[in-house]
Design a protein around this motif. Structure first.
Motif, PDB file in Angstrom:
ATOM      1  N   VAL A 145      -1.246  -6.324   0.291  1.00 57.55           N
ATOM      2  CA  VAL A 145      -0.156  -7.272   0.067  1.00 57.55           C
ATOM      3  C   VAL A 145      -0.667  -8.684   0.315  1.00 57.55           C
ATOM      4  O   VAL A 145      -1.612  -8.894   1.082  1.00 57.55           O
ATOM      5  CB  VAL A 145       1.062  -6.974   0.970  1.00 57.55           C
ATOM      6  N   ASP A 146      -0.037  -9.649  -0.355  1.00 60.12           N
ATOM      7  CA  ASP A 146      -0.400 -11.056  -0.216  1.00 60.12           C
ATOM      8  C   ASP A 146       0.735 -11.785   0.501  1.00 60.12           C
ATOM      9  O   ASP A 146       1.704 -12.208  -0.134  1.00 60.12           O
ATOM     10  CB  ASP A 146      -0.654 -11.670  -1.589  1.00 60.12           C
TER      11      ASP A 146
ATOM     12  N   GLY B 169       2.764  -3.535   6.088  1.00 57.83           N
ATOM     13  CA  GLY B 169       3.252  -3.185   7.420  1.00 57.83           C
ATOM     14  C   GLY B 169       3.634  -4.438   8.165  1.00 57.83           C
ATOM     15  O   GLY B 169       3.911  -5.475   7.555  1.00 57.83           O
ATOM     16  N   GLY B 170       3.641  -4.362   9.481  1.00 58.12           N
ATOM     17  CA  GLY B 170       3.978  -5.555  10.247  1.00 58.12           C
ATOM     18  C   GLY B 170       4.215  -5.269  11.706  1.00 58.12           C
ATOM     19  O   GLY B 170       4.000  -4.157  12.201  1.00 58.12           O
TER      20      GLY B 170
ATOM     21  N   GLU C 231      11.628  -3.114   3.772  1.00 62.13           N
ATOM     22  CA  GLU C 231      12.003  -4.525   3.678  1.00 62.13           C
ATOM     23  C   GLU C 231      11.134  -5.293   2.685  1.00 62.13           C
ATOM     24  O   GLU C 231      11.643  -6.148   1.963  1.00 62.13           O
ATOM     25  CB  GLU C 231      11.884  -5.199   5.052  1.00 62.13           C
ATOM     26  N   GLU C 232       9.844  -5.021   2.665  1.00 62.48           N
ATOM     27  CA  GLU C 232       8.926  -5.849   1.882  1.00 62.48           C
ATOM     28  C   GLU C 232       8.602  -5.297   0.502  1.00 62.48           C
ATOM     29  O   GLU C 232       8.316  -6.076  -0.417  1.00 62.48           O
ATOM     30  CB  GLU C 232       7.637  -6.081   2.676  1.00 62.48           C
ATOM     31  N   LEU C 233       8.624  -3.964   0.348  1.00 55.92           N
ATOM     32  CA  LEU C 233       8.207  -3.365  -0.925  1.00 55.92           C
ATOM     33  C   LEU C 233       9.235  -2.404  -1.524  1.00 55.92           C
ATOM     34  O   LEU C 233       8.989  -1.840  -2.596  1.00 55.92           O
ATOM     35  CB  LEU C 233       6.876  -2.611  -0.736  1.00 55.92           C
ATOM     36  N   GLY C 234      10.356  -2.193  -0.832  1.00 54.98           N
ATOM     37  CA  GLY C 234      11.334  -1.231  -1.311  1.00 54.98           C
ATOM     38  C   GLY C 234      10.819   0.198  -1.283  1.00 54.98           C
ATOM     39  O   GLY C 234      11.342   1.056  -1.974  1.00 54.98           O
TER      40      GLY C 234
ATOM     41  N   PHE D  88       1.618  -7.821  -4.450  1.00 55.71           N
ATOM     42  CA  PHE D  88       0.941  -6.621  -3.950  1.00 55.71           C
ATOM     43  C   PHE D  88       0.039  -6.134  -5.067  1.00 55.71           C
ATOM     44  O   PHE D  88       0.261  -6.440  -6.247  1.00 55.71           O
ATOM     45  CB  PHE D  88       1.930  -5.529  -3.521  1.00 55.71           C
ATOM     46  N   GLU D  89      -0.982  -5.380  -4.678  1.00 56.00           N
ATOM     47  CA  GLU D  89      -1.884  -4.846  -5.697  1.00 56.00           C
ATOM     48  C   GLU D  89      -2.684  -3.691  -5.112  1.00 56.00           C
ATOM     49  O   GLU D  89      -3.069  -3.709  -3.939  1.00 56.00           O
ATOM     50  CB  GLU D  89      -2.848  -5.948  -6.161  1.00 56.00           C
ATOM     51  N   PHE D  90      -2.938  -2.682  -5.951  1.00 57.52           N
ATOM     52  CA  PHE D  90      -3.856  -1.619  -5.569  1.00 57.52           C
ATOM     53  C   PHE D  90      -5.261  -2.106  -5.900  1.00 57.52           C
ATOM     54  O   PHE D  90      -5.516  -2.602  -7.002  1.00 57.52           O
ATOM     55  CB  PHE D  90      -3.546  -0.329  -6.337  1.00 57.52           C
TER      56      PHE D  90
END
Length: 178
Positions: A49-50, A61-62, A80-83, A136-138
């Motif tokens: 994630v960026d 995460g976080g 919260e961040e990526l659904g 975000f990116e794989f």
């Protein structure tokens, strides 16, 4: 002069015993804790994630909130961040990284859990759902190494190795101590 009641404090005065424990607890160090996810797609790439609030890419995460279990923190952050909703099944802990105090931060424990491989439907449903993330990116591991700060790359690399071997990596500032 001897105490007329030789029983331990926890037996003879439970309230005084609890007060003594609370006093000791108040003086003990507090550690920040974070829970990050090792998530892969069907091609074996890892999800990064960026964050909009720091200069480099990171693992999803976080930080855990006060008295929040790390797995609950991870599940909360992923939603919260990526659904991304991860089932209640346990995820394997694959890395613990103790990070020394730096800048304004006290030391912390960074935990990485192996979420596993997302299905095609889960991957297609990913969305940035929080302003804390820009993208975000794989990524292949080579791409991840270029995007991550060196100590985060070391943590990810150790987590991947541990996940593949069915073990747990223990690090200090991204360096193996075992």
């Amino acid at each position: 002069m001897t105490d007329p009641d030789p029983r331990p404090l926890y037996e003879r005065d439970p309230a005084a015993y609890r007060a003594q424990l609370a006093e000791g607890n108040a003086r003990q160090a507090r550690k920040r804790a974070a829970a990050d996810a090792l998530i892969r797609d069907r091609d074996g790439r890892v999800l990064l994630v960026d964050p909009t609030y720091k200069p480099a890419w990171d693992l999803p995460g976080g930080m855990a909130e006060a008295n929040e279990p790390p797995l609950d923190a991870l599940r909360r952050e992923l939603v919260e961040e990526l659904g991304l909703h991860i089932p209640a099944a346990p995820m394997a802990l694959v890395c613990v990284d103790w990070v020394a105090p730096h800048g304004p931060w006290d030391d912390s424990l960074m935990l990485v859990f192996d979420v596993g491989t997302l299905t095609a439907d889960q991957t297609a449903a990913l969305r940035v759902t929080d302003a804390e993330l820009g993208a975000f990116e794989f990524c292949t591991l080579e791409e991840a190494q270029k995007r991550l700060r060196p100590y985060v790359w070391a943590r990810l690399s150790a987590a991947v190795t541990a996940a593949d071997a069915g073990t747990i990596a223990y690090l200090h500032n991204g360096h193996s101590v075992s």
